[in-house]
Scaffold this motif. Structure first.
Motif, PDB file in Angstrom:
ATOM      1  N   SER A  33      22.111 -26.665 -40.227  1.00  0.00           N
ATOM      2  CA  SER A  33      22.714 -27.479 -39.164  1.00  0.00           C
ATOM      3  C   SER A  33      24.163 -27.842 -39.465  1.00  0.00           C
ATOM      4  O   SER A  33      24.916 -28.186 -38.548  1.00  0.00           O
ATOM      5  N   ALA A  45      21.603 -29.489 -33.245  1.00  0.00           N
ATOM      6  CA  ALA A  45      21.142 -30.861 -33.486  1.00  0.00           C
ATOM      7  C   ALA A  45      19.784 -31.098 -32.837  1.00  0.00           C
ATOM      8  O   ALA A  45      18.960 -31.863 -33.354  1.00  0.00           O
ATOM      9  N   PRO A 204      26.300 -34.917 -37.305  1.00  0.00           N
ATOM     10  CA  PRO A 204      25.458 -33.856 -37.886  1.00  0.00           C
ATOM     11  C   PRO A 204      25.028 -34.154 -39.313  1.00  0.00           C
ATOM     12  O   PRO A 204      23.894 -33.848 -39.702  1.00  0.00           O
TER      13      PRO A 204
END
Length: 379
Positions: A33, A45, A204
């Protein structure tokens, strides 16, 4: 009472493997990610949040397996403990918003100002401190489970009657939390969270960290649960599950063993609820719905009752299927879930874990053994 196979209550390899796999998957997904979006290995996400939600559900399934698989308590109300843990975390996250809310009040959440609350309720005191909120995640579900379990087990309520009152418990809590006057946001619940421990919940990096933490906590709960049901206490739980009256005759107190595992499982469910809220960003009374508790029982049945590792597997697989099925044929999901439960009950009584051992042509490594009863004696 027949001798019990020690592999059922002392087997750690399966739990260790499942814990290692769960934690490794979270690290891989979290790392992916953080890659640039142009990278073909990048994970969005949405996928990270979805994986975190699945793992939180796996913790709930683990807690259900502890009481149903090992103590024989078919609970239809464990979603209550899951939701209470979520609300405890949500209270802290609401207090973290501070002056960044719509009304800019540093002490009262927006929904309290909207409902004309003048001061913070006493049960919200201290929730601006992370440590106290984490204690509430454990204390509130554990205390409720302790009171409920003491009353129920002391009265020797069992079987379908116990299942019904656990379902009534979570339904009563759902109705209570829907009330605006209770101080938990009513129908809308708690949402619009900004950060946790000063870290932006929407970044993130924070999402990746939360996923890894959830995987680590799941692995820790799995191993701790395996330790708890191993050895003499594991034998006692199995004996209580399969021959409670005979266990009492031998001088043991089944209600004490059931109360201990019941309270522990409630605290595990509360931890899962707290992690769930950080992943999805909302907690509302719908999480108390009895249907959620019933689904968790199905997860355990599909994975393999009394295996711990199977409950984790069942929760992840069924929820993955739910995500895909509801995207294609949303109106038929409940029918599919019911059919899955029927097929599992009729053809896979030991779930996927039992099927794996059957295909390998070796005795189950983690499935708890049955204690045979003399003819005519009830368990």
């Amino acid at each position: 009472m027949n001798a019990l196979s020690p592999s059922a209550t002392k087997s750690f390899p399966g739990a260790i493997r499942m814990a290692a796999v769960a934690f490794a998957v979270t690290i891989v997904l979290a790392g992916a990610s953080l890659l640039p979006e142009a990278n073909p290995l990048h994970v969005s996400a949405f996928v990270v949040s979805l994986a975190g939600k699945y793992l939180a559900y796996a913790i709930l399934a683990l807690s259900v397996d502890l009481v149903w698989g090992f103590a024989g308590i078919l609970t239809l109300g464990h979603a209550a403990f899951f939701a209470l843990g979520g609300y405890a975390m949500g209270m802290y996250l609401m207090r973290e918003i501070g002056t960044r809310g719509v009304y800019g009040n540093p002490d009262l959440p927006d929904f309290m100002i909207f409902l004309s609350w003048k001061s913070l309720p006493w049960y919200w005191w201290g929730t601006d401190h992370f440590a106290w909120a984490m204690l509430l995640v454990l204390i509130v579900p554990g205390l409720l489970a302790g009171v409920f379990g003491w009353l129920a087990f002391r009265s020797r309520v069992s079987g379908v009657y116990l299942s019904i009152i656990t379902q009534a418990l979570t339904y009563a809590l759902m109705l209570a939390f829907f009330q605006n006057g209770l101080g938990f946001g009513g129908n809308n619940g708690l949402t619009d969270f900004k950060d946790i421990l000063g870290a932006d919940l929407h970044s993130p990096l924070t999402r990746a960290a939360l996923l890894v933490i959830t995987g680590f906590v799941l692995a820790a709960c799995l191993l701790l649960s395996r330790c708890l049901v191993s050895g003499r206490f594991g034998y006692l739980l199995v004996a209580v599950r399969d021959a409670e009256s005979r266990t009492r005759f031998l001088g043991y107190r089944p209600e004490q063993a059931k109360l201990l595992i019941w309270v522990f499982s409630a605290m595990v469910a509360g931890i899962g609820g707290a992690l769930y809220v950080t992943q999805v960003g909302i907690i509302n009374p719908g999480e108390f719905a009895p249907a959620n508790s019933i689904e968790s029982v199905i997860w355990v049945a599909v994975g393999g009752r009394g295996t711990l590792s199977g409950s984790v597997l069942g929760a992840v697989l069924v929820n993955c299927g739910k995500t895909l099925f509801t995207a294609w044929l949303p109106e038929f999901w409940l029918y599919g879930l019911g059919l899955l439960f029927l097929v599992t009950t009729l053809f896979l009584p030991q779930g996927l874990m039992g099927l794996r051992h059957h295909l390998a042509k070796k005795p189950p490594e983690e499935v708890t053994p049955e204690v045979s009863n003399p003819e005519g004696e009830e368990a």
